[in-house]
Scaffold this active site. Structure first.
Site, PDB file in Angstrom:
ATOM      1  N   ASN A  86       0.804  -1.224   0.000  1.00  0.00           N
ATOM      2  CA  ASN A  86       0.000   0.000   0.000  1.00  0.00           C
ATOM      3  C   ASN A  86       0.841   1.279   0.000  1.00  0.00           C
ATOM      4  O   ASN A  86       0.412   2.304  -0.530  1.00  0.00           O
ATOM      5  CB  ASN A  86      -0.929  -0.045   1.222  1.00  0.00           C
ATOM      6  CG  ASN A  86      -1.490   1.309   1.562  1.00  0.00           C
ATOM      7  OD1 ASN A  86      -2.419   1.794   0.915  1.00  0.00           O
ATOM      8  ND2 ASN A  86      -0.914   1.955   2.584  1.00  0.00           N
ATOM      9  N   SER A 138      -4.312   2.696  -8.898  1.00  0.00           N
ATOM     10  CA  SER A 138      -4.919   4.036  -8.887  1.00  0.00           C
ATOM     11  C   SER A 138      -5.651   4.248 -10.201  1.00  0.00           C
ATOM     12  O   SER A 138      -5.331   3.606 -11.210  1.00  0.00           O
ATOM     13  CB  SER A 138      -3.807   5.080  -8.749  1.00  0.00           C
ATOM     14  OG  SER A 138      -4.281   6.362  -9.095  1.00  0.00           O
ATOM     15  N   TYR A 151       3.923   8.972 -11.319  1.00  0.00           N
ATOM     16  CA  TYR A 151       2.960   8.182 -10.536  1.00  0.00           C
ATOM     17  C   TYR A 151       2.170   7.264 -11.468  1.00  0.00           C
ATOM     18  O   TYR A 151       1.955   6.086 -11.179  1.00  0.00           O
ATOM     19  CB  TYR A 151       2.046   9.167  -9.801  1.00  0.00           C
ATOM     20  CG  TYR A 151       1.042   8.575  -8.862  1.00  0.00           C
ATOM     21  CD1 TYR A 151       1.405   8.180  -7.569  1.00  0.00           C
ATOM     22  CD2 TYR A 151      -0.296   8.436  -9.240  1.00  0.00           C
ATOM     23  CE1 TYR A 151       0.467   7.666  -6.686  1.00  0.00           C
ATOM     24  CE2 TYR A 151      -1.238   7.921  -8.363  1.00  0.00           C
ATOM     25  CZ  TYR A 151      -0.865   7.540  -7.093  1.00  0.00           C
ATOM     26  OH  TYR A 151      -1.801   7.034  -6.217  1.00  0.00           O
ATOM     27  N   ALA A 153       3.101   6.151 -14.432  1.00  0.00           N
ATOM     28  CA  ALA A 153       3.993   5.107 -14.955  1.00  0.00           C
ATOM     29  C   ALA A 153       4.129   3.986 -13.928  1.00  0.00           C
ATOM     30  O   ALA A 153       4.042   2.796 -14.260  1.00  0.00           O
ATOM     31  CB  ALA A 153       5.365   5.700 -15.271  1.00  0.00           C
ATOM     32  N   LYS A 155       2.064   3.207 -11.366  1.00  0.00           N
ATOM     33  CA  LYS A 155       0.808   2.486 -11.101  1.00  0.00           C
ATOM     34  C   LYS A 155       0.408   1.609 -12.291  1.00  0.00           C
ATOM     35  O   LYS A 155      -0.153   0.530 -12.110  1.00  0.00           O
ATOM     36  CB  LYS A 155      -0.314   3.468 -10.751  1.00  0.00           C
ATOM     37  CG  LYS A 155      -0.106   4.188  -9.417  1.00  0.00           C
ATOM     38  CD  LYS A 155      -0.082   3.226  -8.233  1.00  0.00           C
ATOM     39  CE  LYS A 155      -0.080   3.966  -6.899  1.00  0.00           C
ATOM     40  NZ  LYS A 155       0.010   3.058  -5.738  1.00  0.00           N
ATOM     41  N   ILE A 184     -10.040   9.093  -2.872  1.00  0.00           N
ATOM     42  CA  ILE A 184     -10.364   8.762  -1.482  1.00  0.00           C
ATOM     43  C   ILE A 184      -9.762   9.850  -0.599  1.00  0.00           C
ATOM     44  O   ILE A 184      -8.604  10.247  -0.826  1.00  0.00           O
ATOM     45  CB  ILE A 184      -9.743   7.401  -1.079  1.00  0.00           C
ATOM     46  CG1 ILE A 184      -9.981   6.311  -2.146  1.00  0.00           C
ATOM     47  CG2 ILE A 184     -10.217   6.957   0.292  1.00  0.00           C
ATOM     48  CD1 ILE A 184     -11.377   5.824  -2.309  1.00  0.00           C
TER      49      ILE A 184
END
Ligand code: NAI
Length: 248
Positions: A86, A138, A151, A153, A155, A184
């Site tokens: 996570n 994501s 980010y 790339a 994910k 979220i």
């Protein structure tokens, strides 16, 4: 401590989605190991949740030390039933301002660390002939979101890796899945959205449920996917997004 009590390892388990997952798994009877860089935050989480929580202070970009981390968890808890990758960092910058070092840091934290940790934990899960590895992806992996190059790339790599690991590990009794959360409310999303009211408005208008999610929404999905109820689910990328991905 009972050897038959299930053990979950949650990276970044002291805040945001990780903290909500730690609460959910501890409430569900798991011995809950939380890994993070900030000792105080980890101990705060332990004090809040209770004695089922075991904090490990560790920077996951220290790849070479990950095998030793896994060994020390196993020395203490004997098995790992669920791994939740996570921990992550966000970076919002236009392409032309995204420097090599910043790109590399995001990829190290969000893609390579989950790879190394999953490989090391998989060795144990293969011996156990069971386990569940869960990644947190994501919407960035599924859309083209401007100014989120590194980010995205990382994910997108996570989603590919989920499928590749699932085909290799599922025959050995280990399921591999990912959750792709929508937007979220956490420190991370507040950082990305609060200074950008236009983006926040866009997120809300294209989310059919008309609100941001809360960390518990993701925690419930993670708990389900890790449970016996999800025993035939592997290689899945489950969106938990209030319909954001299908919103027009
Ligand atoms: P957060 O910033 O509250 O939590 C991330 C945690 O990861 C922090 O506790 C941080 O200390 C830890 N971490 C970061 N780098 C680390 C490292 N090198 N070693 C150890 N721990 C490290 O963020 P949030 O929102 O809870 O995000 C959790 C995950 O969910 C991330 O992978 C994020 O990309 C993903 N996500 C979050 C969304 C949101 O809307 N909040 C949407 C989609 C995905």
């Amino acid at each position: 401590m009972h050897a038959d009590q299930a053990v979950v390892v949650i990276t970044g388990g002291a805040s945001g989605l990780g903290l909500a997952m730690a609460k959910r798994f501890a409430a569900g009877g798991y011995i809950t190991i939380i890994i993070g860089r900030n000792k105080n935050k980890l101990h705060h989480a332990q004090a809040e949740i209770g004695s089922r929580v075991h904090p490990y202070t560790f920077d996951l970009t220290r790849f070479e030390e990950i095998p030793q981390l896994v060994k020390s968890i196993l020395d203490q808890h004997q098995h790992i039933d669920v791994l939740i990758n996570n921990a992550g960092i966000h970076l919002k910058k236009p392409l032309l301002e995204t420097e090599n070092a910043a790109f590399t840091e995001v990829v190290h934290t969000n893609l390579i660390a989950p790879f190394v940790l999953s490989r090391e934990v998989a060795k144990q899960m293969i011996n156990q002939k069971k386990g569940h590895i869960l990644f947190i992806s994501s919407m960035a992996a599924q859309y083209g979101i401007p100014q989120v190059i590194a980010y995205t790339a990382a994910k997108a790599g996570i989603e590919g890796m989920t499928r590749a690991m699932a085909v290799e590990l599922s025959p050995l009794g280990i399921r591999v899945n990912a959750i792709a959360p929508g937007f979220i409310e956490t420190d991370m999303s507040n950082g990305a959205l609060d200074n950008d009211p236009q983006r926040k408005e866009r997120v809300l208008t294209r989310t059919p449920m008309g609100k941001l999610g809360c960390p518990e929404d993701v925690a419930e999905a993670a708990f389900f996917l890790s449970s016996e109820s999800a025993r035939y689910i592997t290689g899945e990328i489950l969106r938990v997004d209030g319909g954001n991905a299908i919103g027009f």
